[in-house]
Design an enzyme around this catalytic site. Structure first.
Site, PDB file in Angstrom:
ATOM      1  CB  CYS A 381      -0.921  -0.006   1.222  1.00  0.00           C
ATOM      2  SG  CYS A 381      -1.770   1.557   1.514  1.00  0.00           S
ATOM      3  CB  CYS A 384       1.096   1.350   4.380  1.00  0.00           C
ATOM      4  SG  CYS A 384      -0.605   0.828   4.666  1.00  0.00           S
TER       5      CYS A 384
END
Length: 461
Positions: A381, A384
């Site tokens: 991600c 993230c």
């Protein structure tokens, strides 16, 4: 009666007939056997890309010969010039955007156009202008752009003395979508359908008239989907003028340029830019689907913010998205053969890595002796990844304070559990577990800088 296989034979046949008349003084019809043994070779040249298995094409058009004349059959020879774009991409890997743009315009001339979105893509137009070559620019007007974007279009046309070729969505398709699902259905069922009607299909129509296009994609824009884009490639999704797979070439001149360097270039060249950038917008799309980026967020997080990180492409560059299998034991994304493709993140001596059993034990404690801060994440991600630095800095600041900072990889096999038991909505989700309490508090803000996270922790511990 036999027919010629191409209109290009007309002139050749006329010449052939005149030659026969001059040779024998009196024209006589050709007999069938003689006509079959006579072959005229017509050569031409065209360019295809390596991925296209080119076969010689024969025209379906015919030319009717005179009633008493049988035209010779024609075999059309096609000289195919094959370009190895993977090799070319390697050769241009370290080239400047200006060199890459110049090569693109030189190779494709009027059959290539720059895709202009109204954001940093103005850099592409400036590079094209600097080559001194003629160039074309097109843009997708979805009907839902910000007023500031339309003003930029006008300023760019005046600055460079060009006319942007605008592509619009089909009015009937837009009407059906809005009447059936309303103006803001994408907030409920995702942006893909609306983007398909307003962007992807108009783009498809635009590209069918081209042999190549130029985009402003950069590797640092979206680590999850754009980290491997080359400076030139065979377009994996769309078709060009000749049709079929491999008929379109995609140029990404700024693929290897950092966003900060793009902005240095824009300021140096004093070119017009979208005024929304000064308001915190970085990646700019349609007005309902774009918002400013907050501290600690990745630039693409301002687009379709209500969706999961894997959906951050509208379809224009969907060839970037790869299917990934994730095992959920801390090793990140893996291919089907088990080969790791994404390295785990939040690796620090101050961040505790929780297994499934570890997180289950933590949430079962009704009278825990320590305070815990846990991030639910996926290694692939990009959002993230964008907050990795601030989260590890926070962990370092909280070391020795009685607050345990941890991570739990909540994708793959663990995602359903995390959604049901851990309040996972999208990645990343941050949870605070106070002492002497069984209930977790979900971090409500999208500001993921150290100061904001620290203020949250201090307010609750």
């Amino acid at each position: 009666m036999a027919f010629a296989s191409s209109t290009s034979i007309s002139t050749s046949f006329s010449s052939f007939e005149q030659t026969k008349v001059s040779q024998i003084g009196l024209y006589q019809p050709l007999d069938r056997a003689h006509s079959l043994s006579t072959v005229l070779n017509v050569s031409r040249k065209r360019v295809v890309v390596k991925a296209l298995n080119a076969e010689p094409k024969r025209s379906e058009s015919v030319v009717v010969s005179a009633a008493t004349v049988v035209a010779p059959e024609v075999v059309e020879k096609v000289e195919v010039e094959v370009e190895d774009y993977e090799k070319l991409a390697k050769e241009l890997e370290n080239a400047s955007p200006l060199e890459i743009m110049d090569k693109a315009l030189e190779k494709f001339g009027n059959d290539i156009a720059i895709a202009f979105s109204g954001a940093e893509d103005v850099a592409l137009i400036e590079y094209a202008h600097l080559t001194g070559r003629p160039f074309r620019v097109f843009s997708l007007d979805t009907g839902r752009l910000n007023p500031e974007t339309y003003k930029l279009f006008d300023a760019v046309e005046k600055q460079y003395g060009i006319h942007i070729e605008y592509m619009f969505p089909d009015a009937v398709e837009v009407q059906d979508l809005v009447r059936t699902k309303g103006l803001f259905s994408f907030y409920e069922d995702g942006h893909q359908e609306c983007c398909r009607v307003r962007k992807v299909r108009p783009l498809r129509r635009a590209l069918k008239g081209l042999r190549a296009w130029v985009t402003g994609q950069r590797k640092d824009q979206s680590p999850g989907t754009r980290s491997e884009i080359p400076v030139v490639q065979v377009d994996p999704v769309f078709e060009g003028l000749e049709g079929g797979p491999g008929s379109l070439v995609k140029w990404n001149p700024v693929a290897n340029v950092q966003g900060t360097d793009i902005w240095k270039f824009l300021r140096t060249m004093n070119v017009p830019v979208n005024s929304l950038h000064a308001q915190g917008y970085i990646s700019i799309g349609c007005e309902p689907c774009t918002r400013p980026v907050l501290p600690g967020q990745h630039e693409r997080e301002g687009r379709w913010w209500w969706e999961d990180a894997t959906a951050k492409e509208c379809g224009l560059h969907k060839g970037n998205i790869k299917e990934e299998n994730v095992n959920g034991n801390g090793t990140g994304a893996v291919k089907a053969n088990g080969e790791a493709t994404v390295t785990d993140i939040f690796n620090s001596q101050h961040v505790v890595s929780l297994s499934r059993q570890g997180i289950e034990n933590l949430i079962k404690l009704e009278d825990r002796k320590e305070t815990w801060l846990v991030v639910l994440y996926a290694p692939w991600c990009q959002f993230c990844q964008a907050m990795e630095g601030s989260y590890m800095e926070l962990a370092e600041k909280l070391a020795g304070t009685g607050v345990k900072v941890a991570k739990f990889q909540a994708d793959g096999d663990q995602k359903a559990y995390a959604q049901k038991e851990l309040q996972l909505g999208s990645f990343p989700t941050i949870l605070f577990y106070p002492k002497h309490s069984s209930r977790a508090v979900k971090y409500p803000s999208e500001k993921r800088d150290v100061e904001s996270l620290l203020a949250f922790v201090n307010a609750l511990r």
